[in-house]
Design an enzyme around this catalytic site. Structure first.
Site, PDB file in Angstrom:
ATOM      1  N   ARG A  67       0.818  -1.219   0.000  1.00 34.69           N
ATOM      2  CA  ARG A  67       0.000   0.000   0.000  1.00 34.69           C
ATOM      3  C   ARG A  67       0.849   1.265   0.000  1.00 34.69           C
ATOM      4  O   ARG A  67       0.401   2.322  -0.468  1.00 34.69           O
ATOM      5  CB  ARG A  67      -1.002  -0.024   1.157  1.00 34.69           C
ATOM      6  N   GLU A 104       5.384 -10.804  15.236  1.00 32.14           N
ATOM      7  CA  GLU A 104       4.891 -11.419  16.471  1.00 32.14           C
ATOM      8  C   GLU A 104       5.325 -12.901  16.538  1.00 32.14           C
ATOM      9  O   GLU A 104       5.816 -13.368  17.552  1.00 32.14           O
ATOM     10  CB  GLU A 104       3.367 -11.313  16.483  1.00 32.14           C
TER      11      GLU A 104
HETATM   12  P1  AMP Z   1       4.400  -2.721  11.710  1.00 30.00           P
HETATM   13  O1  AMP Z   1       5.662  -3.313  11.136  1.00 30.00           O
HETATM   14  O2  AMP Z   1       3.894  -3.495  12.886  1.00 30.00           O
HETATM   15  O3  AMP Z   1       4.548  -1.252  12.008  1.00 30.00           O
HETATM   16  O4  AMP Z   1       3.269  -2.887  10.605  1.00 30.00           O
HETATM   17  C1  AMP Z   1       3.212  -2.021   9.518  1.00 30.00           C
HETATM   18  C2  AMP Z   1       2.833  -2.709   8.243  1.00 30.00           C
HETATM   19  O5  AMP Z   1       1.790  -3.652   8.432  1.00 30.00           O
HETATM   20  C3  AMP Z   1       2.345  -1.687   7.251  1.00 30.00           C
HETATM   21  O6  AMP Z   1       2.917  -1.977   5.974  1.00 30.00           O
HETATM   22  C4  AMP Z   1       0.833  -1.826   7.238  1.00 30.00           C
HETATM   23  O7  AMP Z   1       0.332  -1.760   5.925  1.00 30.00           O
HETATM   24  C5  AMP Z   1       0.558  -3.189   7.887  1.00 30.00           C
HETATM   25  N1  AMP Z   1      -0.378  -3.104   9.023  1.00 30.00           N
HETATM   26  C6  AMP Z   1      -0.097  -3.389  10.324  1.00 30.00           C
HETATM   27  N2  AMP Z   1      -1.179  -3.246  11.103  1.00 30.00           N
HETATM   28  C7  AMP Z   1      -2.186  -2.851  10.284  1.00 30.00           C
HETATM   29  C8  AMP Z   1      -3.565  -2.501  10.506  1.00 30.00           C
HETATM   30  N3  AMP Z   1      -4.138  -2.529  11.710  1.00 30.00           N
HETATM   31  N4  AMP Z   1      -4.297  -2.116   9.432  1.00 30.00           N
HETATM   32  C9  AMP Z   1      -3.730  -2.065   8.205  1.00 30.00           C
HETATM   33  N5  AMP Z   1      -2.454  -2.362   7.934  1.00 30.00           N
HETATM   34  C10 AMP Z   1      -1.681  -2.770   8.961  1.00 30.00           C
END
Ligand code: AMP
Length: 185
Positions: A67, A104
């Site tokens: 995205r 996780e």
């Molecule tokens: P993180 O590495 O945990 O910061 O997760 C970020 C990535 O996961 C991004 O590329 C987001 O598109 C996706 N992502 C994580 N959580 C969500 C959520 N609640 N809704 C949509 N996309 C998410």
């Protein structure tokens, strides 16, 4: 510095759909397809980012799969900048460098082409990093490490949505400026 006012934030926020229990129970997925398929809202967002970043000094916009590509690509076009993809493993066809990060359960990895940035100028290339959302910050941190590895400077990390309650931005903010269009506390 250009930021949205509360009414404008509410407008953008109203276009994003919460999907409960996707991709697994307990997660509220922020679905931006409902923003992207609304041409006024999508244009409003890209126009806002264009106004914010038009005075920044950088040559490249890099987006994180998938995205992040949509926002980064649109902004690269309006700002007349070059676009560089950061992708999931084994998607980029040429020689890559990669960075691992913890999930996780298990480990994930992102990659970039080794020659993605034009290094002909005397100073390191300057890059704006974009993703749709920051949650734990693992993906963004890995992307910033990847950019460091390839010797480019990240001028700012930009997210449409920051899940502030997960504090994913705290460590990044110590070394890289962060801008989030919407913050969810
Ligand atoms: P993180 O590495 O945990 O910061 O997760 C970020 C990535 O996961 C991004 O590329 C987001 O598109 C996706 N992502 C994580 N959580 C969500 C959520 N609640 N809704 C949509 N996309 C998410």
């Amino acid at each position: 510095m250009v930021v949205l006012n509360e009414k404008e934030k509410e407008y953008i926020s109203s276009k994003i759909r919460d999907v409960h229990d996707f991709p697994k129970p307990g997660i509220i997925f922020k679905d931006i397809t409902t923003l992207l398929n609304d041409k006024e809202a999508f244009n409003f967002l890209i126009e806002h980012l264009t106004q914010r970043y038009k005075s920044f000094d950088f040559e490249f916009i890099t987006g994180i799969e998938s995205r992040g590509f949509i926002l980064a690509g649109a902004l690269a076009a309006t700002l007349n900048k070059a676009f560089v993809p950061i992708r999931k493993p084994k998607k980029l066809p040429y020689t890559t460098i990669s960075e691992k990060y913890s999930l996780e359960y298990g480990i994930d990895e992102i990659e970039i082409h080794i020659d993605a940035f034009d290094k002909s100028s005397q100073r390191p290339p300057k890059v704006l990093l974009i993703d749709d959302l920051i949650a734990t910050g693992g993906t963004a941190k890995a992307a910033i490490r990847l950019l460091k590895k390839i010797h480019v400077e990240c001028v700012e990390a930009c997210f449409l949505i920051n899940l502030k309650f997960l504090k994913g931005d705290v460590e990044i903010a110590q070394s890289t400026p962060i801008y989030s269009v919407l913050e969810i506390f």
